[in-house]
Design a protein around this motif. Sequence first.
Motif, short mmCIF file in Angstrom:
data_model
loop_
_atom_site.label_atom_id
_atom_site.label_comp_id
_atom_site.label_asym_id
_atom_site.label_seq_id
_atom_site.Cartn_x
_atom_site.Cartn_y
_atom_site.Cartn_z
N ASP A 2 43.37 45.64 56.15
CA ASP A 2 43.85 44.90 54.99
C ASP A 2 44.38 45.86 53.91
O ASP A 2 45.38 45.57 53.25
CB ASP A 2 42.73 44.03 54.39
CG ASP A 2 42.36 42.88 55.31
OD1 ASP A 2 43.23 42.39 56.04
OD2 ASP A 2 41.18 42.47 55.29
N VAL A 3 43.71 47.00 53.76
CA VAL A 3 44.17 48.00 52.79
C VAL A 3 45.53 48.55 53.22
O VAL A 3 46.43 48.72 52.39
CB VAL A 3 43.13 49.13 52.63
CG1 VAL A 3 43.67 50.24 51.75
CG2 VAL A 3 41.83 48.59 52.06
N GLN A 4 45.70 48.79 54.52
CA GLN A 4 47.00 49.27 55.02
C GLN A 4 48.09 48.23 54.83
O GLN A 4 49.22 48.55 54.48
CB GLN A 4 46.89 49.67 56.50
CG GLN A 4 46.13 50.97 56.72
CD GLN A 4 46.73 52.11 55.92
OE1 GLN A 4 47.92 52.37 55.95
NE2 GLN A 4 45.87 52.80 55.16
N ARG A 5 47.75 46.96 55.06
CA ARG A 5 48.71 45.88 54.81
C ARG A 5 49.03 45.81 53.32
O ARG A 5 50.18 45.60 52.94
CB ARG A 5 48.13 44.55 55.31
CG ARG A 5 48.92 43.33 54.95
CD ARG A 5 50.13 43.12 55.81
NE ARG A 5 50.76 41.87 55.45
CZ ARG A 5 52.05 41.65 55.50
NH1 ARG A 5 52.85 42.58 55.96
NH2 ARG A 5 52.55 40.50 55.15
N GLU A 61 41.21 39.60 37.52
CA GLU A 61 42.18 39.74 36.44
C GLU A 61 43.51 40.25 36.97
O GLU A 61 44.58 39.79 36.58
CB GLU A 61 41.62 40.67 35.36
CG GLU A 61 42.40 40.64 34.08
CD GLU A 61 41.70 41.39 32.96
OE1 GLU A 61 42.42 42.03 32.16
OE2 GLU A 61 40.46 41.34 32.88
N ILE A 62 43.45 41.21 37.89
CA ILE A 62 44.67 41.71 38.52
C ILE A 62 45.34 40.60 39.33
O ILE A 62 46.56 40.45 39.31
CB ILE A 62 44.38 42.95 39.40
CG1 ILE A 62 43.79 44.08 38.55
CG2 ILE A 62 45.64 43.42 40.11
CD1 ILE A 62 43.27 45.25 39.34
N PHE A 63 44.53 39.81 40.02
CA PHE A 63 45.05 38.68 40.78
C PHE A 63 45.80 37.73 39.85
O PHE A 63 46.90 37.25 40.17
CB PHE A 63 43.91 37.94 41.49
CG PHE A 63 44.35 36.77 42.30
CD1 PHE A 63 44.79 36.94 43.61
CD2 PHE A 63 44.35 35.48 41.76
CE1 PHE A 63 45.21 35.85 44.36
CE2 PHE A 63 44.76 34.40 42.50
CZ PHE A 63 45.20 34.58 43.81
N HIS A 64 45.21 37.46 38.70
CA HIS A 64 45.85 36.57 37.71
C HIS A 64 47.18 37.16 37.24
O HIS A 64 48.17 36.44 37.13
CB HIS A 64 44.90 36.36 36.53
CG HIS A 64 45.47 35.50 35.45
ND1 HIS A 64 45.48 34.14 35.52
CD2 HIS A 64 46.06 35.83 34.26
CE1 HIS A 64 46.06 33.64 34.44
NE2 HIS A 64 46.41 34.65 33.66
N VAL A 65 47.21 38.44 36.97
CA VAL A 65 48.43 39.09 36.48
C VAL A 65 49.52 39.05 37.55
O VAL A 65 50.68 38.76 37.23
CB VAL A 65 48.13 40.54 36.03
CG1 VAL A 65 49.41 41.31 35.78
CG2 VAL A 65 47.26 40.54 34.79
N ILE A 66 49.17 39.33 38.79
CA ILE A 66 50.18 39.26 39.86
C ILE A 66 50.71 37.83 40.00
O ILE A 66 51.90 37.61 40.20
CB ILE A 66 49.60 39.75 41.21
CG1 ILE A 66 49.28 41.25 41.14
CG2 ILE A 66 50.58 39.47 42.35
CD1 ILE A 66 48.53 41.77 42.36
N ASP A 118 47.85 37.91 50.62
CA ASP A 118 48.54 39.19 50.48
C ASP A 118 48.33 39.79 49.08
O ASP A 118 48.27 41.02 48.93
CB ASP A 118 50.03 39.04 50.78
CG ASP A 118 50.30 38.81 52.26
OD1 ASP A 118 49.42 39.12 53.08
OD2 ASP A 118 51.41 38.34 52.59
N ARG A 119 48.19 38.94 48.08
CA ARG A 119 47.89 39.46 46.73
C ARG A 119 46.56 40.19 46.72
O ARG A 119 46.42 41.26 46.12
CB ARG A 119 47.87 38.32 45.71
CG ARG A 119 49.25 37.86 45.31
CD ARG A 119 49.20 36.71 44.34
NE ARG A 119 49.57 35.51 45.08
CZ ARG A 119 49.31 34.28 44.72
NH1 ARG A 119 48.65 34.03 43.61
NH2 ARG A 119 49.70 33.27 45.45
#
Length: 188
Positions: free
Chosen positions: A98-101, A149-154, A172-173
């Motif tokens: 998942d990190v590579q994706r 919070e990063i999810f919200h920003v994206i 994917d986010r």
Amino acid sequence: MQKFVSYSSALLLVVVLLASCDKDRNHPGYSYFPDMVESRAFEPYSANPNFEDGSSLRLPVEGTIPREMIPYHFEKTPEERIWAGENIFNPNEMTADDVQRGKKLFGIYCIHCHGEKGDGQGYLFTSGKYPFQPRSLITDVMKTTPRGEIFHVITVGFGVMGAHGAQIKQADRWKIIEYIKVDLQGQK
């Protein structure tokens, strides 16, 4: 008499087989079920007598949600961004794959603004095409920023950053966020 019937049957079978092997490749053959070839469906922009407005193209039923799209009913406000950081969590366990994706997706969606290292030195800023420097993703502030919070920003954007929720699937986010936290920031 029995020999005659068997010879006649064999001869008939040979004639049918030879007749079915047509050398003309331009002829598609015979259609035994034409309803599969000639659809009874209406074309999208054709007239349709079944509806009052006479249109074939219909809007989806109100409240319809597209496949793989999970509604996100939050807005681009500081209060909701902070709330998301405290209450939204990744529903999936992340793996090295998942990190590579996430790295691959970061290269598609994020690298142009945030740069290869996540330091805000992307091509759009360094080339002068974009006047505002994007936020660095490797600062101490970003290291302590919750994943929600990063999810919200994206999803809905923040400041001059636009929303990417329509372009990037929810799963994917989370992979992009995991790449940022694990590879760029060195967290576990």
